[in-house]
Design a protein around this motif. Sequence first.
Motif, PDB file in Angstrom:
ATOM      1  N   LEU A   1      33.669  52.237  40.070  1.00 51.94           N
ATOM      2  CA  LEU A   1      34.501  51.534  39.092  1.00 51.94           C
ATOM      3  C   LEU A   1      35.080  50.251  39.699  1.00 51.94           C
ATOM      4  CD1 LEU A   1      35.824  51.464  36.300  1.00 51.94           C
ATOM      5  CD2 LEU A   1      37.750  52.691  37.274  1.00 51.94           C
TER       6      LEU A   1
ATOM      7  N   THR B   1      30.120  41.597  30.967  1.00 48.62           N
ATOM      8  CA  THR B   1      29.945  43.038  31.128  1.00 48.62           C
ATOM      9  C   THR B   1      28.533  43.461  30.733  1.00 48.62           C
ATOM     10  OG1 THR B   1      30.733  43.429  28.890  1.00 48.62           O
ATOM     11  CG2 THR B   1      32.368  43.518  30.658  1.00 48.62           C
TER      12      THR B   1
ATOM     13  N   ILE C   1      30.754  48.604  31.172  1.00 52.67           N
ATOM     14  CA  ILE C   1      31.934  49.434  30.922  1.00 52.67           C
ATOM     15  C   ILE C   1      31.565  50.629  30.055  1.00 52.67           C
ATOM     16  CG2 ILE C   1      34.202  49.494  29.821  1.00 52.67           C
ATOM     17  CD1 ILE C   1      34.295  47.948  32.346  1.00 52.67           C
TER      18      ILE C   1
ATOM     19  N   SER D   1      34.740  40.484  37.035  1.00 52.07           N
ATOM     20  CA  SER D   1      35.608  39.334  37.268  1.00 52.07           C
ATOM     21  C   SER D   1      34.827  38.186  37.900  1.00 52.07           C
ATOM     22  CB  SER D   1      36.790  39.730  38.156  1.00 52.07           C
ATOM     23  OG  SER D   1      36.334  40.012  39.452  1.00 52.07           O
TER      24      SER D   1
ATOM     25  N   LEU E   1      34.484  46.456  38.337  1.00 53.64           N
ATOM     26  CA  LEU E   1      35.540  45.515  37.954  1.00 53.64           C
ATOM     27  C   LEU E   1      35.358  44.209  38.715  1.00 53.64           C
ATOM     28  CD1 LEU E   1      38.569  47.970  37.778  1.00 53.64           C
ATOM     29  CD2 LEU E   1      37.251  46.975  35.891  1.00 53.64           C
ATOM     30  N   TYR E   2      35.025  44.319  39.980  1.00 52.88           N
ATOM     31  CA  TYR E   2      34.805  43.111  40.765  1.00 52.88           C
ATOM     32  C   TYR E   2      33.652  42.285  40.181  1.00 52.88           C
ATOM     33  CZ  TYR E   2      33.619  40.014  44.585  1.00 52.88           C
ATOM     34  OH  TYR E   2      33.339  38.902  45.328  1.00 52.88           O
TER      35      TYR E   2
END
Lengths: 486, 665
Positions: free
Chosen positions: A173, A186, A129, A181, A177-178
């Motif tokens: 992005l 991160t 991130i 999750s 995010l995938y």
Amino acid sequence: MYSFPILTTMILVPLAASLLILLFGNARMTALAGTLTNFVLAVILWMNFDNNTAAFQFTENLSIFGTAFSYHLGIDGIAMLLIVLSAFLMPLCILASWESIEKRLNEYMIAFLVMEALMIGVFSSLDIILFYVFFEAGLIPMYLIIGVWGGARRIYASFKFFLYTLLGSVLMLLAMLYMISKSGTTSIPELMEYKFAAHTQMWLWLAFFASFAVKMPMWPVHTWLPDAHVEAPTAGSVVLAGVLLKMGGYGFLRFSLPMFPQASHDLVWIIFGLSMVAVIYTSLVALVQQDMKKLIAYSSVAHMAFVTIGLFTFNQQGIQGSILQMLSHGIVSGALFLCVGVVYDRMHTREIAAYGGLVNRMPAYALVFMIFTMASVGLPGTSGFVGEFLVLLGAYHASTWVSFVAAIGVILGAAYMLWLYWRVIFGALTKDSLKTITDLSLREKVIFAPLIAVVFWMGIYPASFLKPLDKPVAKLVQQTRIGGAR
Amino acid sequence: MIQTIVFLPLLAAIIAGLFGRALGVRFSQLITTGAVGIAALLSWIIFTQFLSGTTPYTVTISNWITSGSLSLNWALKVDTLTAVMLVVVNSVSSLVHLYSIGYMSEDPHQQRFFSYLSLFTFAMLMLVTADNLVQMFFGWEGVGLASYLLIGFWYYKPSANAAALKAFVVNRVGDFGYSLGIFAIFLVFGSVQFSVIFANAPHMAGKSFEFLGLHVDIMTAICLLLFVGAMGKSAQLGLHTWLPDAMEGPTPVSALIHAATMVTAGVFMLARCSPLFEQAPAALDVVCVVGALTAFFAATVGTSQTDIKRVIAYSTCSQLGYMFFALGVGAYGAAIFHLFTHAFFKALLFLGAGSVIHAMHHEQDMRHYGALRKSIPITFITMLIGTIAITGVPPFAGFYSKDTILEAAFMAHSQVGYFAYGLGAIAATLTSFYSWRLMFLTFFGEARWATSKHIQHAVHDDHHGHDAHDGTAGYHPHESPWVMLIPLILLAIGAAAAGFVFHTHFVGEARAEFWRAAIHPTKHDVLNDIEGIPLFWKWLPTAGMVFGLLMALNSYIWNRAVPKQFTDTFSMMYKFFLNKWYFDELYSVLFIKPALWLGRLFWSADKNIIDGVGPDGVAALVQLTAKRSKLIQTGYVYHYAFATLIGVIALLSWAWPHAGKAIGN
């Protein structure tokens, strides 16, 4: 030295300098002092760097953002060299803008300083991130530099630049995010260990590819680059070519290759195919350009195609070669843009046809331009050779066709660069407008001297640059082999 | 010692180049000439050591590139082959430096000139002392750079710039092959070090690998790729087009780079790689055929040119062809021997031509020469020696080396060998013809100077001699200064004696101890057989040489109407030769025009297709959508209410089953 947070310091120094400019003005000296300080820090970083490990060094990890993500920094040899490159180019950019920028000087210097902070952030982030934030934020100062201090079509160019790069980033992005999750982390080092399923890898790879291909830029999403370069002020072009383009290659190295090795192998044909087209296509386009900056911009696309080829050879020579090619291209095309800037400052045109016979009045300039021209065409003994040679050598292992086609680009490279040189520098000095043009000033010589030194250093004794890369690249080769087809 | 030989010229080049303006012309001349002169003396010492049987050695300077399994050094390898090249390069270079002090004395940029000459010498020395293919490539490209800079030395001449660019790019085409050869060698042998690849070459004979989707013989492919590099540097047929144009450079440059040293780099490279070529007989056949064709082709063009330097340039091209077909039949020693002797007599001819041009006020067209033997006697006599040497009159240098090559080609008893012998013998006849033609047009007959614009300018500037009406226009050519004549005399001694003195070592009985491992035909040494050549075939080229001389005498001394009659009768052939077999025109149509056309096409594709579909298209689409969607904004409440209702129904019908499932779980 390890306990001292040198990476954070390097991010903060330019920001502090920006603050000082806001408070006290005196933009030139403050910006120069700030970037020079960072360069000294970069040298210290390099001197304390341990070449014998692939592990991340100078790590810092703070959970200041709660559980969402962490402020996690650290570098390996690849990141270290790119940080040194950025820190090396920045003071030269400040010096190059010393006289040519007249309006909004404070803001201009601040834009450069903020950009330096963000670039160092990109290359030192170990949190995905955090990386994304730096990566995207880096667009903003560049967007402003082109849009505010650029040439006549600056608005068009800056929008094009912004749209292209942002569009690519959106997909990245989503992919990030995938990944978070799915894996629940991160952290980049942890994500490198996480094995995504083969079909997932493919989609993730493509999403990252969309972003990095634009940044490189690869054909056919390269058309923003010539416009951005032409409209950007000289120093903007230097940073764009010298550092921003390296973010794409760095992204491939940091994410696509180690995290999606299977997809990298499966989709290598995309990379090789587009890169081979790029080498020939953009070299031929460079041949017919009438604007010096556009010519060098197109040559950049061709050179970056060598980088992508090398990265996806999955072998030591190819990958090390491509990193060296990135560094060399950063120096050489940055320097070539500075060369254009020198005459642009005097004549306010980049039309090749407006020049000719400059050697008569500018012998020092002719010599400097010749050195960088030769480095650009990859003459052995200059920085351009080592990277290009290793890439082609590595590519030959991967596919003789790729090496064969890319090597044709080397012939074309000589043709367009030497033809440019001929039209600008050689010939009789007949144009009245050029009769009073002056040779390099002391300030300009000071800018070029270190660049020339590095060009020869990298060409004659590249070991200094290859050694820090040895272990990280060996590890990368290992990582790509684990899940890969071979 | 070897370090001094190699790096002294570099040091001098840097000093003269960077500080020449401050230190002055004389200083730059002395430091560069002195440095190369010292290198030349030391080279002769090394050479005599090898004559008496020193062991080859290698001096490692530092690491260069290390990446994975690739590791290579900056290193200087010295063996007999290197020693020969050291002598050739440094001797000719030092004499050319010396000569240039006189020849370039009026040029305003002499510091730069001498700096380039020394830089060239350094690069050439790196090339011949390389112990691996990549360092050789460094020297290879370095001499290419120096050549480019020196061809374009008079940068205000557009023709010089064009020639320089052409030389660099055509050489790049050759380098393309050379570098692919290096990559293939690394793939196969895992090394680019000569010692490693030569030791392993026999194991690779007959094996095949994949190249561009084809299964090809490894050694043949590698050798042909390397040969493409050699063709570029040594101006062999197909990649020769840059060499004649390179004559745009100052004449000393033509003598040093484009006659004696750089253009022989391809021959040197093949000789150095002879252990590889020995394993690739098919590649050797190609080398032989290309060499023979080049020898013949260039000789035919040489007979028709009128520019004195271009005649010698084509002559060089032709002589290089001899060296290549010698390599092609496995007579490596003979090829290097011809390289050695050729360096003397061809440098001599070029510097002699420079002396003539100097005397004739920059006129290069032989049609405006004539009768010069009395005005510039030393130039005449030295060039005469050079001509006798190149045409192969015993016991001058060319006789030993060229005849050995032709004999070796004949005694190879192969189809390509006979082919090369045949074309070589014809080329020898033509060589004799064009060389004597040059001599007769320049030094004999009556003066034809008045027709020269250069001479007219010179005479006009002097404001006297307008009264002369005898073809001299009142012009008085002067012999060159001693600083130019001494190199001519020394080279003339070499041209006369080099063959006689050294042939036993290079190609004779002593050759085995002389060459040792530097060059050794592993299969069958064709030089063993040349004693057995039938007398007819042995003396046929010599007879051709005499015939060429008689033809030239007949055409340019006894009956001067002959050339005109001949060109009228065979005008097609004459035009074909005069226009250099139309290679330039062909390449322009095949490569240059299509490249520019494609460049423009792709550029417009960038603007119209990629941008049109991409950013500009997206922008247009957004605008269009905005316009269309404006139409939907009618302002009537019931329109909006209806749309809302449809939306709600759609959402519910999608969400209901999902929600149900979620609750169920």
